[in-house]
Every structure is written in structure tokens, then in C-alpha cells.
Scaffold this active site. Structure first.
Site, short mmCIF file in Angstrom:
data_model
loop_
_atom_site.label_atom_id
_atom_site.label_comp_id
_atom_site.label_asym_id
_atom_site.label_seq_id
_atom_site.Cartn_x
_atom_site.Cartn_y
_atom_site.Cartn_z
N SER B 120 0.81 -1.15 0.06
CA SER B 120 -0.13 0.12 0.11
C SER B 120 0.85 1.22 0.01
CB SER B 120 -0.95 0.04 1.12
OG SER B 120 -0.22 0.12 2.57
N LYS B 157 0.89 3.82 7.19
CA LYS B 157 0.28 4.74 6.11
C LYS B 157 0.49 6.26 6.33
CE LYS B 157 -2.96 1.96 4.27
NZ LYS B 157 -2.09 0.66 4.53
#
Lengths: 204, 204
Positions: B120, B157
Site C-alpha cells: 500500500s 500509512k
DNA sequence: ACTAATAACAGACATTTGTCTTATTTGTCA
DNA sequence: TGACAAATAAGACAAATGTCTGTTATTAGT
């Protein structure tokens, strides 16, 4: 000192030893004694002796501060070279910009580090500013990421060998592969690790 | 021993000291003597004393192996946590998978390390398998790369704060941003460094 | 050549530090 | 409870190690 069983104290002694050894200087037996409030030196020594028997510590008998970790993986400090250019790097090492600690287990051969410039390896997860740690070696396998000297400039690229012909591939569609004439490329070494620091630190 | 001027020998003594100190255990005066072939202990001590005066070494007088580097950039060993899950990490620290050396100057606060999973953050140059070194802190600035606990799973993230509303953005078009209801996210810490090892090493 | 300063040498001494011997306490297990 | 083992304690000794004092080389500068 209260009497404890099951080696709880011993485990704590080991923790203490590991901490101190990793911090730079192994403690003396008496320092262990004081840290745990033992009334006798021998108590501390007894624990240490057992830890050696258990294999959790190693000892150089008789020497001051002679205990070490059997894993013994000391650190290696690798020079971070500011600019990498033709002459200096292939021969002597110029004044390093700093030092980077590397786990010794990774340190086969001579290592150096340099700062990556350019976006050519972006898709390989190597960005400008990253630190590349390199083992100096004159050749490498196809697929390895290497540092090569192209036109007196050090660049990080992925090596491809096509019938012994050296090709240097970027990992970024914006950069074409470099296919230099034979003998024109010098491979400085193989990249064994990359790092990226997200917080700048005041220079020493 | 030949007589030398201009502190050439002294510089070499310093190099020797630095090497040995960084390697884990500072040498004794006599070990310096032997390493340089001095006929007298005092010669070695004399050099060390001067290095202390020059500020290139620090000394704990009288103690065995009492010399250290003034830069004192000791290393910190950061535990590499295998899996990061809900309970353990927020409270106690589980058994670490190993230890990662980090320069102490970067070590404000409590650090831990973990292995990145998933693609990600690919476009931010963070790939699966990379090591992320994290400072444990309950909040961070917008734009920081953080480790957050989403549904009992730790993920890396980029943090965005929209009117104090927490958003976790992937850096990969295949992954949609995570915009959890308030109070549902726990920020474990901020990523201050990432590393990638290109050569696997035999496990201990 | 003379002087001053640094480097090296020699030997002794004092402190630190590891090790040994013996005894006492505490817990475990039959 | 008694026997045994582990943990702790006390003190002494010996080896390792830092430090001191004095002396002899070597070099630079005048």
C-alpha cells in the site's frame, strides 16, 4: 537481598548485562553487584558464571570487563561518502561525511555508503536522498542492484547481463537503460541495503 | 619504536581507539601499548592522555577500559517486533524477533521496529519486507507516515488531518484511503526510518 | 651547537577487578 | 522432618590495569 528461585534474578542479571554491553562497555562484576544490591561480589560472579555455562554470555577469563554477548554481532561503522567520483573511490577513500552503523553479520567484504541522487530507481523503492550501503566488488550477478561508474559519475542501477554484455537498467519508465560499450563501465559494488531517514537530525 | 613527530602516531592511536570502542569494548592502556609495539606502558598512556586533553577521547579516570568517545553516539538497539497486534503493543512489549541498531541521535523517545506488509505504500518507496523504525507516539502531524492500529492490525500509512478528522492514505492507487470513524483509530507512532535488506542473512 | 619541547622508555606502585574458599540462608522434594 | 541443591554472603588473594616519577632519545628552532 531476598532469596529467589527459578533464576528470576539471573534473567534480570542477563538483561542488565546485555543492556550494558550493547551500550558500549561491559560492566565489572562489582558493578553488577551494586546494580542488584548484592552484599557479596561472589553472588554477582556466581550468576555470571552460570550465564556463561548456559551459553547466554561469553567470557574472556581473567580480563577486566571480560563478558560479552555470544551473538557477538558487533557493529561495523561504514563511511558515508559524500560525493562518489572516479579517482578517489576506486583507489583511496576520501574523507567520509559520517558513519553509518551496520550489523556486522551483513558485513562480508569492504563496505561504504552513499547518498542516492536522482529518481531513476523510483519503482524499486529507492528515492533520492536514500542511503545506499554498498559492498565493494568488481562484478555482480544479473538482477543485482549495483553502483556503477558511468562517465565519472556513480549511479545506482539494476544490472542485467546479456551474453556477458553489461546493461544498466533504471527502474523508472522515464529513464532509458544504459548499454555502454564493453570496458567502459566500472562496477563499484553491490547495494546490500538502503535506508531512508524521515527526520532530519542536527549535524554534529 | 621510531620517534615520530607531528602526532602521526597519536592520530593512529585515536583511530585504533575509535575502532575498538565502536567494536564493543574499549582497550586497556597495555593493549594499546602492544598494538603499537611501544616498549613502555607510559608511552601509550601519554598518547591517550593527550587525546583526552585534545577532546578527542573521554576518560573515566582510574577505571579499567575507561576511555570512550566524546561524541558518545552510542547505539540504541531497537526491538524488531514480529507481529504487531492490538493488546501487546499498546501495553507491554512482546518477545522481539531481533534487534536493529539505530544511531542514538535519532532516538528521541521510545522506538520499535516492524516489518512492513503489503504494497500500500509502494509509491512512497516503502515495499513489503522493509523494516520500519517507529517512534511510539499517540499523535502525529498531517503528512507524517505513521503506524496505526486499524481493526487490530498494524498498518503503515500517510496521515492526513482534515479538520482534526484522521485519514489514513495509502500511496498506491490500488488502495483507497481509510477514513475511520473518530476514536476508532489508534496511532502507534511515527515512522522515522525505513530500511531494506537486499541480502538475506542466516538466522541466528 | 645549545635549548626547549615532544616522544619514548623503564620501573615501581596503587587501585581496580576477577577469582577462590568457606560458611550461611532458603527453598524443594522425598 | 531431613537431605540436598541453589542462592547469598564474607573475606582474602592474585591478576589486570591505571598512574606516577624519573630518565633518555629525537626533533625544531635559534
Amino acid at each position: 537481598m531476598a532469596y529467589t528461585r527459578e533464576g528470576e534474578t539471573r534473567e534480570k542479571v542477563f538483561q542488565f548485562m546485555r543492556e550494558r554491553i550493547l551500550a558500549g562497555r561491559p560492566p565489572t562484576v562489582r558493578e553488577v553487584q551494586e546494580a542488584f544490591g548484592f552484599h557479596a561480589v561472589e553472588t554477582a560472579r556466581h550468576h555470571l558464571e552460570n550465564l556463561v555455562v548456559e551459553g547466554k554470555l561469553r567470557q574472556e577469563t581473567g580480563k577486566a570487563r571480560g563478558y560479552s554477548l555470544p551473538e557477538a554481532r558487533g557493529l561495523l561503522y561504514v563511511p558515508l561518502l559524500g560525493r562518489v567520483q572516479a579517482g578517489p573511490l576506486t583507489t583511496a577513500v576520501e574523507e567520509p561525511e559520517g558513519y553509518v552503523p551496520v550489523m556486522q553479520e551483513r558485513a562480508r567484504g569492504e563496505l561504504f555508503a552513499l547518498r542516492v541522487r536522482g529518481e531513476s530507481m523510483k519503482d524499486a523503492g529507492i528515492l533520492p536522498g536514500d542511503i545506499a550501503i554498498v559492498r565493494r566488488q568488481p562484478r555482480a550477478d544479473s538482477g543485482d542492484i549495483v553502483v556503477a561508474l558511468v562517465e565519472d559519475e556513480a549511479t545506482v542501477k539494476r544490472l542485467r547481463l546479456n551474453r556477458k554484455r553489461i546493461e544498466l537498467h533504471a527502474e523508472n519508465p522515464d529513464f532509458p537503460p544504459i548499454i555502454p560499450p564493453p570496458g567502459e563501465v566500472i562496477i563499484l559494488g553491490k547495494v546490500i541495503e538502503t535506508r531512508r531517514y524521515y527526520e532530519l537530525v542536527a549535524q554534529s
